[in-house]
Scaffold this active site. Structure first.
Site, PDB file in Angstrom:
ATOM      1  N   HIS A  67       0.848  -1.208   0.000  1.00 15.28           N
ATOM      2  CA  HIS A  67       0.000   0.000   0.000  1.00 15.28           C
ATOM      3  C   HIS A  67       0.874   1.246   0.000  1.00 15.28           C
ATOM      4  O   HIS A  67       0.428   2.324  -0.386  1.00 15.28           O
ATOM      5  CB  HIS A  67      -0.963   0.014   1.197  1.00 15.28           C
ATOM      6  CG  HIS A  67      -0.291   0.278   2.502  1.00 15.28           C
ATOM      7  ND1 HIS A  67       0.514  -0.632   3.122  1.00 15.28           N
ATOM      8  CD2 HIS A  67      -0.274   1.372   3.288  1.00 15.28           C
ATOM      9  CE1 HIS A  67       0.988  -0.109   4.246  1.00 15.28           C
ATOM     10  NE2 HIS A  67       0.532   1.105   4.366  1.00 15.28           N
ATOM     11  N   LYS A 108       9.708  -8.725   5.340  1.00 18.82           N
ATOM     12  CA  LYS A 108      10.634  -9.387   6.266  1.00 18.82           C
ATOM     13  C   LYS A 108      11.363 -10.476   5.490  1.00 18.82           C
ATOM     14  O   LYS A 108      10.820 -11.056   4.552  1.00 18.82           O
ATOM     15  CB  LYS A 108       9.868 -10.024   7.433  1.00 18.82           C
ATOM     16  CG  LYS A 108      10.732 -10.277   8.643  1.00 18.82           C
ATOM     17  CD  LYS A 108      10.903  -9.017   9.450  1.00 18.82           C
ATOM     18  CE  LYS A 108      11.809  -9.187  10.628  1.00 18.82           C
ATOM     19  NZ  LYS A 108      11.796  -7.994  11.490  1.00 18.82           N
TER      20      LYS A 108
END
Ligand code: NAD
Length: 473
Positions: A67, A108
């Site tokens: 986003h 991650k």
């Protein structure tokens, strides 16, 4: 998923999300999109060890949300790495960045190795190959996905990553922004080392400056004279203790894995650190009392308790004995959901990890901005500010006929260095995030705790961002 845990790590993050989502009005579809991990890259690659054997390495990079671009999140080297864990950590990064208004999506990475079992040369080969795999699949880049250090990695690994990336992308002017947490000589930023501890301090200080919150807790406003206990004298614990003490709080107990010490008159974290370095233990520190068990420090009466070591240290078993008024979660996940419920019943304020320890990622954002602007913070304005302030001060002294004290003179004339600007940006970030979360909490008395309010803050920001992008017409 461990046998005694009903949920995997990723599922437990989803559960916390769902708990908070109840306090929002977003459509189910938007909430489902926010929760989902957008891209999961699972890879295997061979590496030739020093003894000539070939080992196949298992590694991951997860991009939870785009986003905002780029995605951001550390790379972990650990035996425990698995896809579920990396997905959970990537989603937590999305929420953490949103809460502190760092304009990144969550990411991650993880390599399933115990770094202590490999030589430096082997670790370099593994890190460089991992980076090359990310480049091949377009999973790294200053505008795509920007890793950082996590367990088992540090500036050395980040330097290998930026070097590999830059050599595979010749001429890419912003290559230094492909990773953060780099050594200062390789494009890192000053102020990163103490960032998380300083962020913890700024967050708690802001809470302590809120009259209504302090009144509810029966505490006076401000940090001065507050009693503080810190568990873990590592990077985060040491710096948290330092900033609290320097602001007039009293560090009455410190805990490390070998034991805990207490002194009602206050401890100096650096003297304790030096004592530990010299003797191998924090115990028997001059003037302090040794506690029977290291966990005893968590149960002493104090104003502020800072767990800065491990996860799950305050749980359903010991939470009823916690006497602190405020718990500042400096570590990741130090308090379990059972502990949260007990804190709510006992009127203890738990300031949640997800935003309180966001100092590291906030300063990573500043490092990335520095890399994109190709100029050290302070370089353009430092001299100008100093000259201007000298002039103003001279005029004031001349017109008033009085001389400003040496201490104030130095403060007023000082032009900002990189570290000053990084600290000030972090201060602004933590103050704003604390106020935003508290406003959400105050606006709905049904929200049970500050952690849920922090999740609501994250959900609102990510959902707004998706809608503004026009993904859900
Ligand atoms: P660190 O390894 O520098 O320090 C951890 C310290 O805790 C060590 O000194 C260790 O001896 C001590 N410790 C271990 N077991 C203990 C026990 N049972 N009781 C008391 N002390 C114990 O790690 P760190 O970077 O300071 O990170 C600490 C926590 O903060 C972790 O949960 C980490 O995920 C979290 N965190 C760190 C950062 C960062 O920027 N370093 C950012 C966000 C979150």
């Amino acid at each position: 998923m461990s046998s005694n845990q009903p949920y995997s790590f990723f599922q437990s993050v989803e559960k916390s999300f769902d708990k908070a989502a109840k306090y929002t009005n977003w459509d189910l579809g938007i909430l489902e999109q926010i929760k989902a991990c957008n891209s999961v890259y699972q890879m295997r690659f061979p590496v030739k060890l020093d003894n000539g054997e070939i080992e196949v390495i298992e590694a991951y990079r997860v991009q939870h949300s785009q986003h905002k671009s780029p995605c951001k999140g550390g790379i972990r080297f650990s035996d425990e790495v698995n896809q579920d864990e990396v997905m959970a950590l990537a989603s937590l990064m999305t929420y953490k960045c949103a809460i502190v208004n760092v304009p990144f999506g969550g990411g991650k990475g993880g390599i399933k190795i115990n770094p202590r079992k490999y030589s430096v040369y082997e670790l370099e080969k593994i890190t460089r190959r991992y980076t090359a795999e990310l480049v091949k699949k377009n999973f790294i880049g200053p505008g795509i996905d920007v890793p950082a250090p996590d367990y088992g990695t540090g500036p050395r690994e980040m330097a290998w990553i930026v070097d590999t990336y830059a050599s595979l992308k010749p001429g890419e002017i912003d290559a230094a922004g492909c990773v953060t947490g780099k050594p200062i000589t390789q494009g890192g930023v000053r102020g990163r080392t103490e960032a998380t501890g300083l962020g913890v301090f700024f967050g708690i200080r802001e809470v302590c400056n809120m009259p209504d919150v302090m009144q509810k807790l029966g505490l006076t406003i401000g940090i001065a004279d507050k009693t503080v206990i810190v568990q873990g004298l590592g990077n985060v614990g040491y710096h948290s203790a330092k900033f609290f003490r320097e602001s007039g709080a009293k560090i009455i107990a410190l805990a490390e894995y070998e034991g805990a010490i207490f002194n009602a008159d206050g401890l100096n974290e650096d003297e304790v650190f030096q004592h530990r370095k010299a003797t191998g233990s924090i115990l028997n520190f001059p003037g302090a009392t040794n506690l029977a068990k290291n966990t005893d420090a968590l149960e002493l009466a104090c104003d502020i308790l800072i767990p800065a070591a491990l996860e799950n240290v305050i749980n359903g078993e010991n939470a009823p004995r916690v006497k602190a008024k405020i718990i500042g979660e400096a570590a990741n996940g130090p308090c379990t959901p059972e502990a949260d419920e007990i804190f709510t019943q006992n009127g203890i304020l738990c300031v949640p990890d997800m935003y309180l320890n966001a100092g590291g990622v906030t300063v990573s954002y500043f490092e990335w901005l520095k890399n994109l602007s190709h100029v050290r913070y302070g370089r353009m304005e430092k001299r100008f500010t100093e000259n201007l302030n000298t002039k103003i001060l001279g005029q004031i002294e001349e017109l008033s006929g009085k001389r400003v004290s040496d201490e104030n003179r130095e403060f007023i004339m000082h032009g900002p260095e990189e570290q000053d600007l990084v600290h000030s940006g972090l201060e602004e970030t933590m103050i704003s995030a604390t106020r935003e979360i508290m406003d959400i909490w105050n606006s709905n008395p049904e929200i049970p705790d500050m952690r849920t309010a922090a999740y609501v803050s994250a959900i609102n920001k990510v959902a707004t961002s998706y809608l503004e992008l026009g993904i859900f017409p």
